[in-house]
Scaffold this motif. Structure first.
Motif, PDB file in Angstrom:
ATOM      1  N   VAL A  63       0.903   4.290  -2.768  1.00 29.56           N
ATOM      2  CA  VAL A  63       0.658   5.704  -2.434  1.00 29.56           C
ATOM      3  C   VAL A  63       1.796   6.567  -2.969  1.00 29.56           C
ATOM      4  O   VAL A  63       1.573   7.620  -3.575  1.00 29.56           O
ATOM      5  CB  VAL A  63       0.509   5.878  -0.907  1.00 29.56           C
ATOM      6  CG1 VAL A  63       0.482   7.367  -0.539  1.00 29.56           C
ATOM      7  CG2 VAL A  63      -0.762   5.188  -0.434  1.00 29.56           C
ATOM      8  N   LYS A 114       0.828  -1.211   0.000  1.00 32.33           N
ATOM      9  CA  LYS A 114       0.000   0.000   0.000  1.00 32.33           C
ATOM     10  C   LYS A 114       0.863   1.263   0.000  1.00 32.33           C
ATOM     11  O   LYS A 114       0.618   2.206  -0.757  1.00 32.33           O
ATOM     12  CB  LYS A 114      -0.913  -0.009   1.228  1.00 32.33           C
ATOM     13  CG  LYS A 114      -2.139   0.820   1.046  1.00 32.33           C
ATOM     14  CD  LYS A 114      -3.087   0.660   2.215  1.00 32.33           C
ATOM     15  CE  LYS A 114      -2.594   1.452   3.412  1.00 32.33           C
ATOM     16  NZ  LYS A 114      -3.508   1.334   4.565  1.00 32.33           N
ATOM     17  N   GLU A 161      -7.608  -0.763   1.353  1.00 32.69           N
ATOM     18  CA  GLU A 161      -7.490  -1.508   2.609  1.00 32.69           C
ATOM     19  C   GLU A 161      -7.814  -2.996   2.498  1.00 32.69           C
ATOM     20  O   GLU A 161      -6.991  -3.850   2.783  1.00 32.69           O
ATOM     21  CB  GLU A 161      -8.434  -0.908   3.672  1.00 32.69           C
ATOM     22  CG  GLU A 161      -8.097   0.500   4.076  1.00 32.69           C
ATOM     23  CD  GLU A 161      -6.788   0.600   4.847  1.00 32.69           C
ATOM     24  OE1 GLU A 161      -6.274  -0.444   5.282  1.00 32.69           O
ATOM     25  OE2 GLU A 161      -6.280   1.727   4.970  1.00 32.69           O
ATOM     26  N   ILE A 178      -5.832  10.668  -3.866  1.00 32.15           N
ATOM     27  CA  ILE A 178      -5.072   9.584  -3.228  1.00 32.15           C
ATOM     28  C   ILE A 178      -5.691   9.257  -1.879  1.00 32.15           C
ATOM     29  O   ILE A 178      -5.898   8.087  -1.537  1.00 32.15           O
ATOM     30  CB  ILE A 178      -3.589   9.981  -3.043  1.00 32.15           C
ATOM     31  CG1 ILE A 178      -2.930  10.206  -4.406  1.00 32.15           C
ATOM     32  CG2 ILE A 178      -2.833   8.903  -2.264  1.00 32.15           C
ATOM     33  CD1 ILE A 178      -1.477  10.610  -4.338  1.00 32.15           C
ATOM     34  N   ALA A 179      -6.030  10.292  -1.142  1.00 32.50           N
ATOM     35  CA  ALA A 179      -6.651  10.090   0.168  1.00 32.50           C
ATOM     36  C   ALA A 179      -7.947   9.300   0.022  1.00 32.50           C
ATOM     37  O   ALA A 179      -8.236   8.400   0.810  1.00 32.50           O
ATOM     38  CB  ALA A 179      -6.915  11.433   0.840  1.00 32.50           C
ATOM     39  N   LEU A 184      -7.286   5.566  -0.602  1.00 33.16           N
ATOM     40  CA  LEU A 184      -6.729   4.785   0.509  1.00 33.16           C
ATOM     41  C   LEU A 184      -7.683   3.758   1.103  1.00 33.16           C
ATOM     42  O   LEU A 184      -7.333   2.572   1.178  1.00 33.16           O
ATOM     43  CB  LEU A 184      -6.221   5.726   1.606  1.00 33.16           C
ATOM     44  CG  LEU A 184      -4.766   6.160   1.426  1.00 33.16           C
ATOM     45  CD1 LEU A 184      -4.388   7.188   2.481  1.00 33.16           C
ATOM     46  CD2 LEU A 184      -3.840   4.955   1.514  1.00 33.16           C
TER      47      LEU A 184
END
Length: 464
Positions: free
Chosen positions: A216, A212, A237, A229-230, A233
RNA sequence: GUGGGUGUAGCUCAGUUGGUUAGAGCGCAGGUUUGUGGUACCUGAGGUCGCGGGUUCAAUUCCCGUCAUCCACCCCA
């Protein structure tokens, strides 16, 4: 200075032993494909550049082996101030088997059945740098179905593929499945601008390789907006957890539904994937199917579900495919939906070699007939022809060498039996037959030689 | 296209902290066997130490370049 005798970089020679191994594997693949109702197709190695270019994306176009124009056309092209690659060449070696299929379908639509299920096992060429399991000339084994938008096609094609791998004794492989529209929905949902979709997907595709944090970082390098990008996220997961053991496709789909089910493209994609799983449930692909929302494929022609076979034993993919409903439309006004899969046999062969899965090496000659001298040689021909007529695979030694050499040659070729015929044998009406495996030698009556050898061959086979 | 490793006999590889005849195993050829291979023993053939340049009295060995090959990245089967 001696001319190099190596094949050109990225190209390979196959000596008889390896050729036989490859042929055996190809035969199994062909058998399975046929059992799923696919029919064979052959297309030319060279295609017009107009057929090839613009289908694989920029990178793909770069990797097409282009063929120089010939004669006056070349001279004229060279006279230009700064001739481009497209001025200098008009044809190229095929880059895959899918685009030629699309061309065939566009050209012969009226002569083909309502649904065209074809397989093709043939070499393709790519001008990239050789590496482990990567060559410039390599075989692909494709199955495709043209004419239907039903997920039954995806189910059939993945089943055929899984069956091939099962028959080749591969078990730890996964068929990663994703959907182009799902990816689009994910991008929209996260707020990635449409011109950055491809960039973001390339980064996300590496999730299981670089983790991960790596993804990023790469998203940042590729200038994806920080807010996007946020947003991505949380989507990254879940898959980490169910990646290996206990694949729970239903849970993955449910989670995706809650995230992007409200978007039209997301809903369509999830609907397709659910059907695919349901249709495939009873077949050989079922245990291998793995819904992987981060799988991305570079080829630009895919429109629906996309696949990739991966194994922990190999860094790259062992095969890939997907649905390409618009590709045929690039050749003709009336488009046709299609979906298919390409198996990376070369990589499978590399793995089979590594695992020493080729044990059962059998000679391709049953008997070697020896020579005595030129005067006597016609007798050896008579014997060889008798044995051939009786269904044996027979090699006749070409020179009047001493027996040591003749036997050594038989040994080198792993020939099971040597039939010795010299004046004394001829006189007695027998042939001295030596079993090269056991070393035993017997004088067998001339009219029983072939049946005697057949019987012995059976015994040998039983021993193995 | 980017980065790294390697380049010595047909193959797999030792080796030389720069020095005069470069080694092994396998393979190949011949022999021990006067019609018989694979096992054993003996003998032998084969190398401009990738190519070009530089440093040095001297380079296969050090330096630079180049080509080839392998691996990784990009991308893909």
């Amino acid at each position: 200075m001696a001319i190099s005798t190596k094949p050109a970089s990225g190209f390979r020679d196959f000596l008889p032993r390896e050729t036989e191994r490859r042929k055996r594997v190809f035969a199994i693949i062909e058998q399975v494909y046929q059992s799923y109702g696919f029919e064979p197709l052959e297309t030319p190695a060279l295609e017009n550049l107009s057929t090839l270019l613009g289908k694989y994306g920029d990178e793909g176009d770069q990797l097409v082996f282009k063929v120089l124009q010939r004669g006056d056309k070349l001279s004229r092209a060279l006279e230009k101030d700064s001739p481009s690659a497209l001025d200098l060449s008009d044809m190229g070696l095929r880059y895959d088997l899918t685009v030629p299929l699309a061309r065939i379908v566009a050209q012969y639509k009226n002569e083909l059945p309502r649904y065209f299920k074809r397989y093709q096992i043939a070499p393709v060429w790519r001008a990239d740098r050789p590496q482990k399991g990567r060559f410039r000339e390599f075989y692909q084994c494709d199955v495709d179905v043209v004419g239907s938008t039903s997920m039954s096609v995806e189910a059939e094609v993945t089943a055929a593929l899984a069956e091939v791998l099962r028959r080749l004794e591969f078990d730890n492989f996964r068929i990663h499945v994703n959907h182009r529209k799902l990816l689009t929905a994910l991008m929209e949902h996260a707020g990635v601008t449409s011109n950055k979709h491809a960039d973001a997907l390339v980064a996300i595709d590496k999730l299981d390789k670089i983790g991960k944090a790596g993804v990023v970082a790469e998203l940042g390098q590729r200038d994806i907006a920080p807010e996007a990008i946020a947003n991505l996220l949380p989507l990254l997961e879940a898959v980490d957890q169910n990646k290996h053991e206990s694949v729970d496709n239903e849970a993955t789909l449910a989670r995706l539904d809650s995230q992007i089910g409200h978007l039209e493209s997301g809903r369509q994609a999830l609907d397709d994937l659910r059907k695919l799983l349901a249709f495939a449930a009873s077949g050989p692909a079922a245990p291998a199917l793995f819904i992987d929302p981060y799988l991305a494929r570079g080829l630009s022609y895919y429109t629906g579900p996309i696949f990739e076979i991966r194994s922990d034993d190999f860094a790259g993919s062992l095969g890939g495919g997907g649905r390409y409903d618009e590709l045929v439309g690039m050749f003709t006004k009336e488009t046709l939906p299609a979906c298919g899969f390409s198996l990376g046999v070369e990589r499978i062969l590399v793995l089979m070699e590594e695992r020493a899965m080729f044990q059962d090496e059998v000679s391709n000659v049953d008997v070697l007939v020896t020579l005595w001298n030129d005067e006597f040689t016609p007798n050896s021909f008579v014997l060889a022809n008798e044995l051939r007529a009786a269904g044996l695979r027979v090699d006749l030694y070409p020179d009047n060498d001493k027996y040591a050499r003749q036997f050594k040659y038989a040994d080198q070729r792993r020939i099971s039996f040597v039939a010795i015929l010299a004046p004394s044998e001829l006189e007695e009406g027998v042939v001295a037959v030596k079993n090269m495996l056991s070393g035993d030698q017997e004088r067998v009556a001339r009219d029983q030689v072939s049946s005697w050898i057949h019987t012995q061959l059976e015994k040998n086979r039983a021993c193995q």
